[in-house]
Write a protein that holds these residues in place. Structure first.
Motif, PDB file in Angstrom:
ATOM      1  N   UNK A 118       0.903  -1.154   0.134  1.00 41.37           N
ATOM      2  CA  UNK A 118       0.000  -0.071   0.012  1.00 41.37           C
ATOM      3  C   UNK A 118       0.951   1.225   0.178  1.00 41.37           C
ATOM      4  N   UNK A 119       1.990   1.104   0.702  1.00 39.12           N
ATOM      5  CA  UNK A 119       2.857   2.182   0.495  1.00 39.12           C
ATOM      6  C   UNK A 119       3.839   2.214  -0.597  1.00 39.12           C
ATOM      7  N   UNK A 120       4.067   3.142  -1.281  1.00 41.63           N
ATOM      8  CA  UNK A 120       4.812   3.147  -2.532  1.00 41.63           C
ATOM      9  C   UNK A 120       6.087   3.653  -2.500  1.00 41.63           C
ATOM     10  N   UNK A 121       6.382   4.711  -1.556  1.00 40.34           N
ATOM     11  CA  UNK A 121       7.600   5.234  -1.149  1.00 40.34           C
ATOM     12  C   UNK A 121       7.524   5.478   0.280  1.00 40.34           C
ATOM     13  N   UNK A 122       8.778   5.326   0.772  1.00 40.47           N
ATOM     14  CA  UNK A 122       8.928   5.724   2.244  1.00 40.47           C
ATOM     15  C   UNK A 122      10.282   6.017   2.403  1.00 40.47           C
ATOM     16  N   UNK A 123      10.674   7.309   2.793  1.00 41.32           N
ATOM     17  CA  UNK A 123      11.962   7.791   3.207  1.00 41.32           C
ATOM     18  C   UNK A 123      11.788   8.057   4.718  1.00 41.32           C
ATOM     19  N   UNK A 124      12.734   7.387   5.208  1.00 39.67           N
ATOM     20  CA  UNK A 124      13.033   7.457   6.938  1.00 39.67           C
ATOM     21  C   UNK A 124      14.288   8.056   7.103  1.00 39.67           C
ATOM     22  N   UNK A 125      14.477   9.457   7.779  1.00 35.69           N
ATOM     23  CA  UNK A 125      15.620  10.000   8.259  1.00 35.69           C
ATOM     24  C   UNK A 125      16.518  10.113   7.316  1.00 35.69           C
ATOM     25  N   UNK A 126      16.192  10.305   6.002  1.00 34.44           N
ATOM     26  CA  UNK A 126      17.358  10.213   4.664  1.00 34.44           C
ATOM     27  C   UNK A 126      17.960  11.743   4.802  1.00 34.44           C
ATOM     28  N   UNK A 178       1.525   6.946  -0.456  1.00 35.45           N
ATOM     29  CA  UNK A 178       0.698   5.703  -0.351  1.00 35.45           C
ATOM     30  C   UNK A 178      -0.121   5.577  -1.816  1.00 35.45           C
ATOM     31  N   UNK A 179      -0.491   4.448  -2.297  1.00 33.44           N
ATOM     32  CA  UNK A 179      -1.414   4.168  -3.446  1.00 33.44           C
ATOM     33  C   UNK A 179      -2.512   5.361  -3.508  1.00 33.44           C
ATOM     34  N   UNK A 180      -2.500   5.848  -4.922  1.00 28.40           N
ATOM     35  CA  UNK A 180      -3.732   6.806  -5.065  1.00 28.40           C
ATOM     36  C   UNK A 180      -3.651   8.169  -4.421  1.00 28.40           C
ATOM     37  N   UNK A 181      -2.726   8.445  -3.563  1.00 28.53           N
ATOM     38  CA  UNK A 181      -2.504   9.874  -3.191  1.00 28.53           C
ATOM     39  C   UNK A 181      -1.992  10.979  -4.154  1.00 28.53           C
ATOM     40  N   UNK A 182      -2.636  12.100  -3.951  1.00 28.44           N
ATOM     41  CA  UNK A 182      -1.933  13.139  -4.868  1.00 28.44           C
ATOM     42  C   UNK A 182      -1.334  14.270  -4.187  1.00 28.44           C
ATOM     43  N   UNK A 183      -0.042  14.271  -4.232  1.00 30.15           N
ATOM     44  CA  UNK A 183       0.994  15.020  -3.535  1.00 30.15           C
ATOM     45  C   UNK A 183       1.330  16.214  -4.434  1.00 30.15           C
ATOM     46  N   UNK A 184       1.776  17.355  -3.715  1.00 27.23           N
ATOM     47  CA  UNK A 184       2.650  18.684  -4.318  1.00 27.23           C
ATOM     48  C   UNK A 184       3.493  18.732  -3.350  1.00 27.23           C
ATOM     49  N   UNK A 185       4.988  18.618  -4.269  1.00 24.56           N
ATOM     50  CA  UNK A 185       6.194  18.819  -3.723  1.00 24.56           C
ATOM     51  C   UNK A 185       6.718  20.233  -3.927  1.00 24.56           C
ATOM     52  N   UNK A 186       6.875  21.225  -2.906  1.00 28.86           N
ATOM     53  CA  UNK A 186       7.299  22.451  -3.100  1.00 28.86           C
ATOM     54  C   UNK A 186       8.496  22.679  -2.297  1.00 28.86           C
ATOM     55  N   UNK A 187       9.232  23.793  -2.452  1.00 30.92           N
ATOM     56  CA  UNK A 187      10.472  24.190  -1.690  1.00 30.92           C
ATOM     57  C   UNK A 187      11.075  25.193  -2.426  1.00 30.92           C
ATOM     58  N   UNK A 188      12.052  25.963  -1.820  1.00 30.92           N
ATOM     59  CA  UNK A 188      12.801  26.886  -2.747  1.00 30.92           C
ATOM     60  C   UNK A 188      13.766  26.365  -3.491  1.00 30.92           C
ATOM     61  N   UNK A 189      14.280  27.247  -4.525  1.00 21.51           N
ATOM     62  CA  UNK A 189      15.532  26.634  -5.460  1.00 21.51           C
ATOM     63  C   UNK A 189      16.359  25.938  -4.886  1.00 21.51           C
ATOM     64  N   UNK A 190      17.093  24.896  -5.099  1.00 17.54           N
ATOM     65  CA  UNK A 190      18.171  24.412  -4.278  1.00 17.54           C
ATOM     66  C   UNK A 190      17.867  23.589  -2.982  1.00 17.54           C
TER      67      UNK A 190
END
Length: 416
Positions: A187-195, A213-225
């Motif tokens: 069910x969990x597609x990607x998992x980062x722990x303390x990376x 997780x499956x079917x989730x809609x995420x937006x990834x944001x953050x400053x340049x760099x």
């Protein structure tokens, strides 16, 4: 003393921007901008930054970064534009032509640049060529629209704003189903722990915790760099930085024997730069079918089922009458829609969209975002949408934001 005029030219995907820019810089007459005749102008654009980067790479000539040891190509987009603007101002031009000055900049950097440009506008003529209404400086005096080679001037600002508003559009029908569903047990597609990730001794990411997780809609944001691209490259398998980390993808711990190609079969990835790889004479039908084979171009005889699903996507995009049209002949906006269908045709477990609306005009961006929202609602594909710009009408369920610090970016999650 009266401030110089500030011009805004709204561009579309069919606008011949290069020709207009050359006419302005070479002092060729341009109707409505006769004030610039005989004046010295300089260009502020991404293409100029690329030109100076090429000078550094090919001839080891540092111009924008002559006072710095850092090569131009290793700087963030914000640092590059800051260096170009400083160089242009040192030459004291009479006017400056700005081509989509806020593209590829995070929100904070956009705000700083906007303040700086407004300050410059008090003493220099600015000509803005922008594809987004939100990018027009508030102190603009005269408004135009570039349709192909034709430049139309508006009688008033009210007329300009009223005529160029765009309502969100929709698509008839539903998302075509996949030919063969991609099975992922976890069910969990990607998992980062303390990376945590460092480059050349400098910490980029610090103890990132994030799961998709499956079917989730995420937006990834953050400053340049801030490390957005670093995270994406670890997920897709394009970066070795994922090895030795507590990183699990599709239920498998990174480094447990999975190949990059095994990962890519389950991931759809689109960034505008990918579009440039398709230079041949590919029909729209074949472009979408090639997404089933993860190939640049189609080199096998397509099956009846493959043709059927490709045409279902073209129906959805209202391009079924153009199935034999060559991809290279489409507008920029239509190319992005076809590339989206190509990325989704196999219904990947995870779809990564990296700055997919960069450089699009408002109408095309609205259409693209509407398609993304539709796919999020009607499919089981998890989506990660990466963008500096806050796209109107985009409806992610969750936002993962990177916060830079001296010890590397940390992450925070919010849900809408």
């Amino acid at each position: 003393m009266k401030s110089p005029k500030c011009y805004a030219i709204l561009t579309q995907n069919n606008s011949n921007i290069n020709q207009l820019v050359q006419n302005l810089l070479k002092n060729h007459p341009v109707e409505g901008l006769s004030e610039l005749k005989g004046l010295n102008g300089l260009l502020f654009s991404r293409s100029e930054i690329q030109r100076y980067m090429d000078e550094e790479d090919r001839h080891d000539i540092k111009i924008l970064t002559k006072d710095s040891e850092q090569p131009l190509k290793t700087m963030s987009s914000g640092e590059q534009k800051k260096a170009l603007l400083r160089h242009l101002l040192q030459q004291d031009p009479d006017f400056m032509v700005l081509v989509n000055p806020f593209d590829n900049l995070d929100v904070a950097t956009q705000s700083k640049l906007k303040e700086q440009l407004m300050d410059i506008a008090s003493s220099k003529i600015l000509v803005q060529l922008v594809s987004r209404l939100d990018d027009i400086l508030p102190n603009t005096d005269l408004f135009f629209k570039l349709d192909g080679n034709s430049l139309h001037q508006y009688e008033s600002s009210d007329t300009f704003w009223n005529e160029n508003k765009h309502d969100a559009t929709g698509f008839d029908g539903t998302i075509p189903p996949p030919l063969s569903p991609i099975e992922v047990e976890s069910e969990e597609l990607v998992c980062l722990k303390k990376v945590s990730v460092s480059f050349d001794g400098r910490r980029i990411l610090h103890e990132i915790d994030w799961s998709i997780n499956k079917g989730e809609f995420w937006q990834l944001i953050g400053p340049n760099g801030s490390g957005k691209s670093t995270i994406l490259s670890m997920i897709t398998g394009d970066s070795h930085k994922g090895y030795g980390q507590d990183l699990t993808i599709f239920g498998n711990k990174k480094g447990s024997g999975e190949s990059v190609w095994d990962l890519k079969k389950k991931i759809g990835y689109y960034t505008p730069a990918v579009t440039h790889k398709f230079r041949g004479y590919h029909t729209l039908e074949n472009m979408i079918i090639s997404g089933l084979h993860d190939s640049i171009g189609l080199y096998v005889q397509p099956t009846f089922s493959e043709k059927l699903v490709a045409n279902q996507w073209l129906d959805l995009l209202q391009m079924s009458q153009r199935k034999n049209t060559h991809f290279r002949d489409l507008s920029v906006g239509d190319k992005r829609l076809v590339m989206m269908a190509r990325a989704m045709v196999k219904h990947p477990a995870l779809l990564i969209l990296d700055e997919p609306t960069a450089g699009l005009d408002d109408a095309s961006a609205h259409l693209f975002v509407t398609l993304v929202n539709k796919i999020a609602r009607e499919s089981n594909t998890a989506i990660v949408f990466v963008s500096h710009r806050k796209e109107p009408h985009l409806t992610p369920q969750h936002i993962f934001e990177l916060h830079p610090s001296e010890t590397g970016s940390t992450g925070s999650r919010t849900s809408s």
